[in-house]
Design an enzyme around this catalytic site. Sequence first.
Site, PDB file in Angstrom:
ATOM      1  N   ARG A 130      17.494  14.390  12.990  1.00 11.46           N
ATOM      2  CA  ARG A 130      17.691  15.744  12.465  1.00 11.46           C
ATOM      3  C   ARG A 130      19.010  15.897  11.709  1.00 11.46           C
ATOM      4  NH1 ARG A 130      16.234  20.031  17.112  1.00 11.46           N
ATOM      5  NH2 ARG A 130      16.470  21.400  15.298  1.00 11.46           N
TER       6      ARG A 130
ATOM      7  N   GLY B 228      -4.710   8.420   4.403  1.00  7.38           N
ATOM      8  CA  GLY B 228      -5.102   9.791   4.688  1.00  7.38           C
ATOM      9  C   GLY B 228      -3.960  10.714   5.060  1.00  7.38           C
ATOM     10  N   VAL B 229      -2.720  10.207   5.045  1.00  5.87           N
ATOM     11  CA  VAL B 229      -1.588  11.042   5.442  1.00  5.87           C
ATOM     12  C   VAL B 229      -1.152  11.987   4.320  1.00  5.87           C
ATOM     13  CG1 VAL B 229       0.328   9.547   4.699  1.00  5.87           C
ATOM     14  CG2 VAL B 229       0.548  10.914   6.797  1.00  5.87           C
ATOM     15  N   GLY B 230      -1.616  11.722   3.084  1.00  3.97           N
ATOM     16  CA  GLY B 230      -1.314  12.627   1.977  1.00  3.97           C
ATOM     17  C   GLY B 230      -0.356  12.076   0.939  1.00  3.97           C
ATOM     18  N   LYS B 231      -0.314  10.764   0.803  1.00  7.24           N
ATOM     19  CA  LYS B 231       0.612  10.139  -0.158  1.00  7.24           C
ATOM     20  C   LYS B 231       0.271  10.521  -1.596  1.00  7.24           C
ATOM     21  CE  LYS B 231      -0.325   5.965   1.285  1.00  7.24           C
ATOM     22  NZ  LYS B 231      -1.237   6.306   2.398  1.00  7.24           N
ATOM     23  N   SER B 232      -1.000  10.366  -1.969  1.00 12.09           N
ATOM     24  CA  SER B 232      -1.406  10.635  -3.355  1.00 12.09           C
ATOM     25  C   SER B 232      -1.268  12.112  -3.698  1.00 12.09           C
ATOM     26  CB  SER B 232      -2.852  10.173  -3.579  1.00 12.09           C
ATOM     27  OG  SER B 232      -2.966   8.773  -3.434  1.00 12.09           O
TER      28      SER B 232
ATOM     29  N   HIS C  32       0.856  -1.191   0.000  1.00  9.61           N
ATOM     30  CA  HIS C  32       0.000   0.000   0.000  1.00  9.61           C
ATOM     31  C   HIS C  32       0.889   1.237   0.000  1.00  9.61           C
ATOM     32  CE1 HIS C  32      -3.327   2.659   0.732  1.00  9.61           C
ATOM     33  NE2 HIS C  32      -2.793   3.091   1.869  1.00  9.61           N
TER      34      HIS C  32
ATOM     35  N   GLY D 148       2.807   5.097   4.155  1.00 12.99           N
ATOM     36  CA  GLY D 148       2.265   5.794   5.323  1.00 12.99           C
ATOM     37  C   GLY D 148       0.818   5.406   5.535  1.00 12.99           C
ATOM     38  N   ASN D 149       0.278   5.820   6.668  1.00 14.32           N
ATOM     39  CA  ASN D 149      -1.108   5.493   6.984  1.00 14.32           C
ATOM     40  C   ASN D 149      -2.067   6.138   5.992  1.00 14.32           C
ATOM     41  OD1 ASN D 149      -0.349   4.000   9.224  1.00 14.32           O
ATOM     42  ND2 ASN D 149      -0.429   5.776  10.593  1.00 14.32           N
TER      43      ASN D 149
ATOM     44  N   GLU E  78      -6.149   8.402  -7.232  1.00 18.59           N
ATOM     45  CA  GLU E  78      -7.348   8.784  -6.490  1.00 18.59           C
ATOM     46  C   GLU E  78      -7.001   9.965  -5.587  1.00 18.59           C
ATOM     47  OE1 GLU E  78     -10.242   7.370  -2.857  1.00 18.59           O
ATOM     48  OE2 GLU E  78      -8.688   6.001  -3.586  1.00 18.59           O
TER      49      GLU E  78
END
Length: 319
Positions: A246, A159-163, A141, A156-157, A205
């Site tokens: 960091r 809804g985290v903004g991958k697409s 995924h 990532g989970n 999507e």
Amino acid sequence: MVEAVKVSELVKDVPSLKIIEGKEYLSQKLIDTSDISRPGLELTGYFDFYPKNRIQLLGRTEISYSARLDHDLRERVFNKMATPETPCFIVSRGLPIPSEMLEAAEKEKIPVFSSNMATTHLSSVITQFLDEKLAPRKSIHGVLVEIYGMGVLIIGNSGVGKSETALDLVKRGHRLIADDRVDVYQKDDKTVVGEAPKILKHLMEIRGIGIIDVMNLFGAGAVKDSTEIQLIICLQNWDPKANYDRLGFNEKTREIFEVDVPQVTVPVKVGRNLAIIIEVAAMNFRAKKMGYDASQKFEQNLTELISDNSKKDEGESKK
């Protein structure tokens, strides 16, 4: 993992193969190994370790030797070569195909092909095709993009903004390979390759918009069928309590089919431009592969500064 490949699929991918005999059997015959047999000893009558389930590829040496055999011996040899498990016969370099081979193949319903390609080159092309088709596979995924020629898998989970991040990268001139689901297979001991499932090819999507066709909107240069996965970016929602790297000293990897792929964790926070961060992460990774490591440069500068200060302190103490 695909257990077997139809001979008909091989014909589609290797256009130099011309069907001579057994066209009606192409979809019935299966190939379950990428190994190819060059039946040299078999032509002499030695069949103790004959790999009957492999593609039988005959080149200049095999055909010229078979031409020296008398008709009866040649007939016996090809009858023993042709078994129900044999996927197909291939004769390279456009050489004449012995009639005894065609007759034996017809009896066992085995396709026979001719190719104008050199034997070694043809063997390499077929092996590469079968290695990819028969390689271990699984789905991940995430989103796969190619950034400056380097395959970057964004995970990532939900809804985290991958697409959305991938879409921003496409707008910046990079290429989409797969969105939402990435089919991954192992090409060799050190290489894993990702591609999109056929049903999702070139599609994305985007929440609030729906399904978009990236090739239609941004052109053919914005998409690619497959790419080697060289870097993984893991997007995580920002956690104030988390201890994020960091300086870049802590290099992590993720194992895919026993191949360790470098992984970088990028915390997601309002106002952070993820596309640029991922772009820079890819460039920084490439710089490391070329021998330049900014974190090591920083460590070197810090060591030199501490050393200089120590010398100054020693000089002042002597005064």
